[in-house]
Design a protein around this motif. Structure first.
Motif, PDB file in Angstrom:
ATOM      1  N   ILE A  23       0.850  -1.196   0.000  1.00  0.00           N
ATOM      2  CA  ILE A  23       0.000   0.000   0.000  1.00  0.00           C
ATOM      3  C   ILE A  23       0.881   1.241   0.000  1.00  0.00           C
ATOM      4  CG2 ILE A  23      -1.634   1.342   1.396  1.00  0.00           C
ATOM      5  CD1 ILE A  23      -2.722  -1.510   2.193  1.00  0.00           C
ATOM      6  N   GLU A  24       0.624   2.121  -0.950  1.00  0.00           N
ATOM      7  CA  GLU A  24       1.396   3.368  -1.030  1.00  0.00           C
ATOM      8  C   GLU A  24       0.677   4.404  -0.167  1.00  0.00           C
ATOM      9  OE1 GLU A  24       4.271   3.311  -2.316  1.00  0.00           O
ATOM     10  OE2 GLU A  24       4.089   1.438  -3.454  1.00  0.00           O
ATOM     11  N   HIS A  25       1.081   4.468   1.095  1.00  0.00           N
ATOM     12  CA  HIS A  25       0.376   5.357   2.019  1.00  0.00           C
ATOM     13  C   HIS A  25       0.518   6.825   1.624  1.00  0.00           C
ATOM     14  CE1 HIS A  25      -1.217   2.534   4.963  1.00  0.00           C
ATOM     15  NE2 HIS A  25      -0.136   1.815   4.702  1.00  0.00           N
ATOM     16  N   SER A  26       1.635   7.185   0.998  1.00  0.00           N
ATOM     17  CA  SER A  26       1.795   8.594   0.604  1.00  0.00           C
ATOM     18  C   SER A  26       0.723   8.968  -0.423  1.00  0.00           C
ATOM     19  CB  SER A  26       3.197   8.838   0.045  1.00  0.00           C
ATOM     20  OG  SER A  26       3.468   7.901  -0.966  1.00  0.00           O
ATOM     21  N   GLN A  27       0.438   8.012  -1.327  1.00  0.00           N
ATOM     22  CA  GLN A  27      -0.606   8.241  -2.334  1.00  0.00           C
ATOM     23  C   GLN A  27      -1.989   8.291  -1.672  1.00  0.00           C
ATOM     24  OE1 GLN A  27       0.842   8.699  -5.220  1.00  0.00           O
ATOM     25  NE2 GLN A  27      -1.117   9.387  -6.094  1.00  0.00           N
ATOM     26  N   TRP A  28      -2.214   7.345  -0.747  1.00  0.00           N
ATOM     27  CA  TRP A  28      -3.489   7.267  -0.031  1.00  0.00           C
ATOM     28  C   TRP A  28      -3.760   8.561   0.733  1.00  0.00           C
ATOM     29  CZ3 TRP A  28      -7.766   4.556  -0.094  1.00  0.00           C
ATOM     30  CH2 TRP A  28      -8.589   4.485   1.033  1.00  0.00           C
ATOM     31  N   ASN A  29      -2.709   9.123   1.333  1.00  0.00           N
ATOM     32  CA  ASN A  29      -2.873  10.333   2.140  1.00  0.00           C
ATOM     33  C   ASN A  29      -3.184  11.565   1.293  1.00  0.00           C
ATOM     34  OD1 ASN A  29      -2.568   8.898   4.460  1.00  0.00           O
ATOM     35  ND2 ASN A  29      -0.351   9.272   4.624  1.00  0.00           N
ATOM     36  N   CYS A  30      -2.982  11.457  -0.025  1.00  0.00           N
ATOM     37  CA  CYS A  30      -3.352  12.576  -0.915  1.00  0.00           C
ATOM     38  C   CYS A  30      -4.857  12.631  -1.150  1.00  0.00           C
ATOM     39  CB  CYS A  30      -2.663  12.454  -2.277  1.00  0.00           C
ATOM     40  SG  CYS A  30      -0.887  12.659  -2.178  1.00  0.00           S
ATOM     41  N   LEU A 263      -8.680 -12.259   6.521  1.00  0.00           N
ATOM     42  CA  LEU A 263      -9.449 -11.318   7.330  1.00  0.00           C
ATOM     43  C   LEU A 263     -10.608 -10.795   6.502  1.00  0.00           C
ATOM     44  CD1 LEU A 263      -6.632  -9.020   8.820  1.00  0.00           C
ATOM     45  CD2 LEU A 263      -7.986 -10.713  10.064  1.00  0.00           C
ATOM     46  N   PRO A 264     -11.735 -10.524   7.153  1.00  0.00           N
ATOM     47  CA  PRO A 264     -12.799  -9.821   6.439  1.00  0.00           C
ATOM     48  C   PRO A 264     -12.297  -8.420   6.071  1.00  0.00           C
ATOM     49  CG  PRO A 264     -13.422 -10.300   8.730  1.00  0.00           C
ATOM     50  CD  PRO A 264     -12.048 -10.822   8.543  1.00  0.00           C
ATOM     51  N   LEU A 265     -12.874  -7.869   4.996  1.00  0.00           N
ATOM     52  CA  LEU A 265     -12.329  -6.617   4.455  1.00  0.00           C
ATOM     53  C   LEU A 265     -12.245  -5.464   5.453  1.00  0.00           C
ATOM     54  CD1 LEU A 265     -13.494  -5.761   0.853  1.00  0.00           C
ATOM     55  CD2 LEU A 265     -11.191  -6.155   1.727  1.00  0.00           C
ATOM     56  N   ASP A 266     -13.317  -5.288   6.268  1.00  0.00           N
ATOM     57  CA  ASP A 266     -13.288  -4.129   7.177  1.00  0.00           C
ATOM     58  C   ASP A 266     -12.116  -4.237   8.152  1.00  0.00           C
ATOM     59  OD1 ASP A 266     -14.502  -6.302   8.356  1.00  0.00           O
ATOM     60  OD2 ASP A 266     -15.933  -5.122   9.523  1.00  0.00           O
ATOM     61  N   GLU A 267     -11.872  -5.482   8.619  1.00  0.00           N
ATOM     62  CA  GLU A 267     -10.745  -5.704   9.527  1.00  0.00           C
ATOM     63  C   GLU A 267      -9.412  -5.541   8.784  1.00  0.00           C
ATOM     64  OE1 GLU A 267     -10.842  -5.956  12.780  1.00  0.00           O
ATOM     65  OE2 GLU A 267      -8.635  -6.092  12.750  1.00  0.00           O
ATOM     66  N   LEU A 268      -9.409  -5.988   7.530  1.00  0.00           N
ATOM     67  CA  LEU A 268      -8.198  -5.865   6.716  1.00  0.00           C
ATOM     68  C   LEU A 268      -7.835  -4.379   6.511  1.00  0.00           C
ATOM     69  CD1 LEU A 268      -6.025  -7.234   4.997  1.00  0.00           C
ATOM     70  CD2 LEU A 268      -7.661  -7.393   3.127  1.00  0.00           C
ATOM     71  N   PHE A 269      -8.844  -3.556   6.243  1.00  0.00           N
ATOM     72  CA  PHE A 269      -8.593  -2.104   6.085  1.00  0.00           C
ATOM     73  C   PHE A 269      -7.954  -1.535   7.350  1.00  0.00           C
ATOM     74  CE2 PHE A 269     -12.300  -1.891   2.873  1.00  0.00           C
ATOM     75  CZ  PHE A 269     -11.433  -1.961   1.797  1.00  0.00           C
ATOM     76  N   ARG A 270      -8.538  -1.921   8.507  1.00  0.00           N
ATOM     77  CA  ARG A 270      -7.984  -1.419   9.772  1.00  0.00           C
ATOM     78  C   ARG A 270      -6.551  -1.908   9.975  1.00  0.00           C
ATOM     79  NH1 ARG A 270     -13.183  -1.704  11.695  1.00  0.00           N
ATOM     80  NH2 ARG A 270     -13.026  -3.907  12.233  1.00  0.00           N
ATOM     81  N   ARG A 271      -6.348  -3.197   9.660  1.00  0.00           N
ATOM     82  CA  ARG A 271      -5.027  -3.802   9.869  1.00  0.00           C
ATOM     83  C   ARG A 271      -3.936  -3.061   9.116  1.00  0.00           C
ATOM     84  NH1 ARG A 271      -3.687  -8.970  11.345  1.00  0.00           N
ATOM     85  NH2 ARG A 271      -5.513  -8.641  12.663  1.00  0.00           N
ATOM     86  N   VAL A 272      -4.267  -2.666   7.860  1.00  0.00           N
ATOM     87  CA  VAL A 272      -3.226  -2.035   7.044  1.00  0.00           C
ATOM     88  C   VAL A 272      -3.333  -0.505   7.101  1.00  0.00           C
ATOM     89  CG1 VAL A 272      -2.915  -4.052   5.558  1.00  0.00           C
ATOM     90  CG2 VAL A 272      -4.609  -2.313   4.929  1.00  0.00           C
ATOM     91  N   CYS A 273      -4.062  -0.031   8.128  1.00  0.00           N
ATOM     92  CA  CYS A 273      -4.138   1.401   8.431  1.00  0.00           C
ATOM     93  C   CYS A 273      -4.712   2.234   7.289  1.00  0.00           C
ATOM     94  CB  CYS A 273      -2.758   1.933   8.833  1.00  0.00           C
ATOM     95  SG  CYS A 273      -2.001   1.005  10.154  1.00  0.00           S
ATOM     96  N   LEU A 274      -5.769   1.722   6.651  1.00  0.00           N
ATOM     97  CA  LEU A 274      -6.442   2.537   5.626  1.00  0.00           C
ATOM     98  C   LEU A 274      -7.662   3.197   6.236  1.00  0.00           C
ATOM     99  CD1 LEU A 274      -6.348   0.347   2.382  1.00  0.00           C
ATOM    100  CD2 LEU A 274      -4.897   2.290   3.005  1.00  0.00           C
TER     101      LEU A 274
END
Ligand code: 76R
Length: 274
Positions: A23-30, A263-274
């Motif tokens: 996951i490109e967090h710098s891109q996500w944070n834009c 992991l279910p998706l909602d938990e997966l999102f949390r896990r990878v800090c999205l």
């Protein structure tokens, strides 16, 4: 109107894609919060669409080390469909948010070493158990074997994978060097070696679910090994034990290992800090 595309469905079995992304967090944070919410909804809906496609399965998992952040395992008959889903998954969170870090293409296959009824009759019913055709145990034994094999073959070609938390993936090939060339052994020698392998494997029944998919001509290695487990120690111990088995000790070469957690998706999102 677009030209219809001819499906690419194998004569038997399904296509399998293992997909790993950073996951490109710098891109996500834009992205604005609204855009981030919309992106997560988009991936959630896509996962639902994939899972509701006929004969199609998708596993979603978090990856245990920074080799990748998230992984998908997609099983579907048509390579055109697999390819289309893969492109959409890659873009699902917005351009350049998911950056592919590893992938593997293979197909489900039946094994060329699966015991046939004739072999089972000779080796097990007559050989090991000393039964003859007239005995009721003979027919019962044969039926039990044929039911088990039909179930097993169905699982190898058209698997439905359980939601066990640990997903281990690695690719492997059989060695082709000097005296250790698997491909210059005759069929009976290979079958005998594989029987030893299967004996070890069966002791993990209920603890390890293995899916061997073939990738000769499709990707770097010759097989993809997908192991599901409830405890990482069972992964470690089956792979360790198999290293001593001649098929692995003498003939196996391995690629990189990836350990994921379903992991279910909602938990997966949390896990990878999205
Ligand atoms: O008849 C059958 O189809 C079942 C016997 C069987 C075959 C033919 C079997 C059983 N496997 C087969 C084929 Mn396997 N397997 C691996 C690995 O890390 C390593 O050293 C090897 C990776 C594991 C952990 C594993 C587990 N297997 C294959 C093939 C294809 C070879 C070919 O066609 O030349 C590969 C590459 C491979 C690798 N194997 C089992 C297991 C387990 C747990 C079983 C028992 C399954 C069960 O009976 O439930």
């Amino acid at each position: 109107m677009s030209t219809p595309v001819t499906p690419l469905i194998p004569r038997e079995g399904w296509h399998v894609l293992h997909l790993y992304y950073q996951i490109e967090h710098s891109q996500w944070n834009c992205l604005t919060q609204d855009e981030q919410r919309a992106a997560k909804t988009n991936l959630t809906e896509l996962v639902q669409e994939i899972r509701s496609t006929v004969d199609t399965h998708l596993l979603t998992f978090a990856v245990a080390t920074p080799k990748a952040d998230i992984g998908f395992m997609l099983l579907t008959p048509d390579l055109q469909v697999a390819n289309a889903f893969e492109k959409r998954l890659t873009l699902s969170l917005g351009a350049d948010v998911l950056s592919p870090s590893y992938s593997y293409l293979s197909q489900t296959e039946s094994s060329e070493y699966t015991t046939t009824s004739a072999q089972y009759i000779e080796d097990t019913l007559k050989g090991e158990k000393g039964l003859t055709e007239e005995m009721p145990e003979f027919a019962a034994g044969l039926k039990e074997f044929e039911d088990r094999m039909a179930h097993y073959l169905q699982h190898r070609l058209y698997p439905v994978l359980p939601d066990w938390p640990v997903v281990c993936f690695y690719p492997m090939s059989k060695r082709r060097s000097g005296n250790d060339n698997w491909y210059s052994l005759d069929y009976d020698a290979r079958r005998q070696l594989m029987a030893g392998h299967a004996r070890v494997g069966r002791t993990y029944s209920g603890r390890i679910l293995q899916l061997i998919t073939g990738s000769t001509g499709l990707d770097e290695y010759e097989w993809g090994v997908t192991l599901l487990a409830k405890d990482t120690i069972d992964i470690k111990s089956i792979v360790y034990e198999m290293r001593f088995d001649e098929v692995s000790a003498r003939y196996a070469e391995f690629g990189d290992f990836y350990i994921g957690m379903q992991l279910p998706l909602d938990e997966l999102f949390r896990r990878v800090c999205l």
